[in-house]
Scaffold this motif. Structure first.
Motif, mmCIF file in Angstrom:
data_model
loop_
_atom_site.group_PDB
_atom_site.id
_atom_site.type_symbol
_atom_site.label_atom_id
_atom_site.label_comp_id
_atom_site.label_asym_id
_atom_site.label_seq_id
_atom_site.Cartn_x
_atom_site.Cartn_y
_atom_site.Cartn_z
ATOM 1 N N GLY A 1 0.816 -1.199 0.000
ATOM 2 C CA GLY A 1 0.000 0.000 0.000
ATOM 3 C C GLY A 1 0.854 1.255 0.000
ATOM 4 N N CYS A 2 0.301 2.338 -0.522
ATOM 5 C CA CYS A 2 0.999 3.614 -0.517
ATOM 6 C C CYS A 2 1.036 4.153 0.906
ATOM 7 C CB CYS A 2 0.286 4.607 -1.432
ATOM 8 S SG CYS A 2 0.939 6.289 -1.307
ATOM 9 N N PRO A 3 2.212 4.470 1.439
ATOM 10 C CA PRO A 3 2.281 4.940 2.823
ATOM 11 C C PRO A 3 1.509 6.228 3.050
ATOM 12 C CG PRO A 3 4.403 5.209 1.715
ATOM 13 C CD PRO A 3 3.555 4.367 0.833
ATOM 14 N N PHE A 4 1.429 7.098 2.036
ATOM 15 C CA PHE A 4 0.683 8.340 2.201
ATOM 16 C C PHE A 4 -0.818 8.070 2.254
ATOM 17 C CE2 PHE A 4 4.496 9.987 -0.234
ATOM 18 C CZ PHE A 4 5.109 10.530 0.879
ATOM 19 N N ILE A 5 -1.296 7.265 1.320
ATOM 20 C CA ILE A 5 -2.727 6.943 1.294
ATOM 21 C C ILE A 5 -3.131 6.209 2.564
ATOM 22 C CG2 ILE A 5 -4.498 5.584 0.108
ATOM 23 C CD1 ILE A 5 -2.918 6.126 -2.502
ATOM 24 N N ASN A 6 -2.340 5.224 2.946
ATOM 25 C CA ASN A 6 -2.650 4.467 4.161
ATOM 26 C C ASN A 6 -2.674 5.364 5.383
ATOM 27 O OD1 ASN A 6 -2.648 2.241 2.513
ATOM 28 N ND2 ASN A 6 -0.712 1.404 3.254
ATOM 29 N N SER A 7 -1.704 6.261 5.472
ATOM 30 C CA SER A 7 -1.604 7.129 6.648
ATOM 31 C C SER A 7 -2.764 8.117 6.709
ATOM 32 C CB SER A 7 -0.272 7.884 6.633
ATOM 33 O OG SER A 7 0.814 6.986 6.707
ATOM 34 N N LEU A 8 -3.127 8.698 5.570
ATOM 35 C CA LEU A 8 -4.250 9.633 5.560
ATOM 36 C C LEU A 8 -5.539 8.961 6.030
ATOM 37 C CD1 LEU A 8 -3.602 11.568 2.234
ATOM 38 C CD2 LEU A 8 -3.488 12.502 4.549
ATOM 39 N N ALA A 9 -5.716 7.698 5.639
ATOM 40 C CA ALA A 9 -6.920 6.975 6.045
ATOM 41 C C ALA A 9 -6.972 6.765 7.556
ATOM 42 C CB ALA A 9 -6.987 5.627 5.336
ATOM 43 N N GLU A 10 -5.810 6.691 8.177
ATOM 44 C CA GLU A 10 -5.750 6.424 9.616
ATOM 45 C C GLU A 10 -5.662 7.689 10.468
ATOM 46 O OE1 GLU A 10 -3.815 2.825 11.214
ATOM 47 O OE2 GLU A 10 -2.575 2.956 9.415
ATOM 48 N N LEU A 11 -5.456 8.822 9.838
ATOM 49 C CA LEU A 11 -5.217 10.053 10.594
ATOM 50 C C LEU A 11 -6.221 11.129 10.167
ATOM 51 C CD1 LEU A 11 -1.318 10.095 10.255
ATOM 52 C CD2 LEU A 11 -2.650 9.274 12.216
ATOM 53 N N PRO A 12 -7.447 11.065 10.674
ATOM 54 C CA PRO A 12 -8.468 12.038 10.261
ATOM 55 C C PRO A 12 -8.216 13.455 10.780
ATOM 56 C CG PRO A 12 -9.305 10.642 12.025
ATOM 57 C CD PRO A 12 -7.981 10.069 11.618
ATOM 58 N N ASP A 13 -7.444 13.601 11.835
ATOM 59 C CA ASP A 13 -7.185 14.914 12.420
ATOM 60 C C ASP A 13 -6.260 15.720 11.508
ATOM 61 O OD1 ASP A 13 -6.641 17.135 13.924
ATOM 62 O OD2 ASP A 13 -5.712 16.067 15.600
ATOM 63 N N ARG A 14 -6.781 16.812 10.929
ATOM 64 C CA ARG A 14 -5.979 17.618 9.998
ATOM 65 C C ARG A 14 -4.778 18.274 10.676
ATOM 66 N NH1 ARG A 14 -8.567 18.915 5.143
ATOM 67 N NH2 ARG A 14 -6.517 19.734 4.563
ATOM 68 N N ASP A 15 -4.794 18.355 12.000
ATOM 69 C CA ASP A 15 -3.678 18.974 12.717
ATOM 70 C C ASP A 15 -2.604 17.971 13.135
ATOM 71 O OD1 ASP A 15 -4.697 21.569 12.579
ATOM 72 O OD2 ASP A 15 -5.982 21.248 14.325
ATOM 73 N N HIS A 16 -2.814 16.706 12.821
ATOM 74 C CA HIS A 16 -1.797 15.706 13.165
ATOM 75 C C HIS A 16 -0.514 16.038 12.416
ATOM 76 C CE1 HIS A 16 0.302 11.886 13.558
ATOM 77 N NE2 HIS A 16 -0.604 11.504 14.455
ATOM 78 N N GLN B 1 -3.257 -0.927 -5.656
ATOM 79 C CA GLN B 1 -3.365 -1.394 -4.279
ATOM 80 C C GLN B 1 -4.595 -2.282 -4.093
ATOM 81 O OE1 GLN B 1 -2.908 1.745 -1.417
ATOM 82 N NE2 GLN B 1 -3.536 0.507 0.315
ATOM 83 N N ASN B 2 -5.722 -1.902 -4.723
ATOM 84 C CA ASN B 2 -6.934 -2.711 -4.527
ATOM 85 C C ASN B 2 -7.152 -3.736 -5.638
ATOM 86 O OD1 ASN B 2 -8.243 -1.390 -6.733
ATOM 87 N ND2 ASN B 2 -8.978 0.249 -5.389
ATOM 88 N N GLY B 3 -6.278 -3.747 -6.643
ATOM 89 C CA GLY B 3 -6.359 -4.758 -7.693
ATOM 90 C C GLY B 3 -7.514 -4.594 -8.656
ATOM 91 N N SER B 4 -8.077 -3.386 -8.750
ATOM 92 C CA SER B 4 -9.273 -3.189 -9.571
ATOM 93 C C SER B 4 -8.985 -3.044 -11.059
ATOM 94 C CB SER B 4 -10.035 -1.948 -9.083
ATOM 95 O OG SER B 4 -9.220 -0.790 -9.186
ATOM 96 N N VAL B 5 -7.741 -2.689 -11.395
ATOM 97 C CA VAL B 5 -7.389 -2.428 -12.793
ATOM 98 C C VAL B 5 -6.130 -3.207 -13.139
ATOM 99 C CG1 VAL B 5 -6.712 -0.652 -14.457
ATOM 100 C CG2 VAL B 5 -8.418 -0.116 -12.695
ATOM 101 N N ASP B 6 -6.102 -3.787 -14.339
ATOM 102 C CA ASP B 6 -4.887 -4.479 -14.760
ATOM 103 C C ASP B 6 -4.024 -3.554 -15.615
ATOM 104 O OD1 ASP B 6 -6.323 -4.358 -17.100
ATOM 105 O OD2 ASP B 6 -6.293 -6.503 -17.507
ATOM 106 N N ARG B 7 -2.795 -3.946 -15.851
ATOM 107 C CA ARG B 7 -1.843 -3.178 -16.657
ATOM 108 C C ARG B 7 -1.796 -1.709 -16.234
ATOM 109 N NH1 ARG B 7 -3.214 -2.635 -21.735
ATOM 110 N NH2 ARG B 7 -5.370 -3.324 -21.562
ATOM 111 N N VAL B 8 -1.722 -1.501 -14.922
ATOM 112 C CA VAL B 8 -1.787 -0.138 -14.392
ATOM 113 C C VAL B 8 -0.620 0.713 -14.885
ATOM 114 C CG1 VAL B 8 -1.788 1.266 -12.291
ATOM 115 C CG2 VAL B 8 -3.081 -0.877 -12.361
#
Length: 203
Positions: free
Chosen positions: A116-131, A179-186
């Motif tokens: 997974g993308c570390p930025f995407i994963n982290s944003l999903a886990e950190l809803p506080d905009r001031d984090h 990351q989610n496998g929805s598209v091939d030949r990305v």
């Protein structure tokens, strides 16, 4: 001689054991945050993986939030270095630079697909905009977009801001799709889309 609480525990890999405590902690944090998520990993788990103690971790980073932010600064630095490399390789060829950045993103997709993308994963886990970690990500993304916009402007594209935004959309979308496998030949489709953006904007 290292302080007792920072000595590597038996059985750790020789390479890791030779690292200074701060680097061991960052290595452990990267591995655990990628594998289990930020919220799923406590400071004790990071300390154990690093072969040190919670006291040492807090001494070096102060808080878990600061550790997360420092880890993401290192991740962001890899992207900055990629932009630096393409500019150094093609100093007067902005179109080649844009294509070089696209190639770098394609190369990273295999890692994203597994962890997974570390930025995407982290944003999903950190809803506080001031984090502090969110601020690291937002600042990094804004600077990256500005740098890509400058490349588009140097290439003489008709609307550099729109072109850079469209290319950014495909970069971000490709990372999510692989990351989610929805598209091939990305990777192949990413390159084709970037080329289409360049042509549409007058390259």
């Amino acid at each position: 001689m290292p302080e007792p609480e920072e000595e590597a525990r038996p059985g750790r890999a020789t390479r890791v054991a030779k690292l200074p405590p701060r680097e061991r902690i960052l290595d452990a944090a990267e591995e655990l945050f990628h594998a289990e998520g930020i919220r799923g990993v406590g400071v004790q788990a990071v300390a154990d993986r690093a072969g040190t103690t919670k006291a040492a971790l807090y001494r070096h980073f102060g808080t878990k939030d600061a550790l997360v932010a420092q880890w993401l600064l290192i991740v962001a630095a890899d992207y900055v270095a990629a932009f630096d490399r393409v500019e150094e390789r093609w100093p007067d060829e902005p179109l080649a630079q844009i294509r070089g950045v696209a190639a770098f993103v394609v190369d990273t997709l295999s890692t994203v697909s597994h962890r997974g993308c570390p930025f995407i994963n982290s944003l999903a886990e950190l809803p506080d905009r001031d984090h502090p970690a969110r601020r690291v990500i937002e600042t990094h993304k804004a600077r990256q977009l500005a740098r890509l916009t400058a490349m588009c402007a140097a290439a003489g594209l008709t609307d550099p801001e729109d072109a850079a935004a469209e290319i950014t959309f495909v970069f971000e979308g490709a990372q999510v799709s692989v990351q989610n496998g929805s598209v091939d030949r990305v990777g192949e489709r990413l390159v084709a889309f970037v080329e289409a953006v360049l042509v549409r904007h007058g390259a």
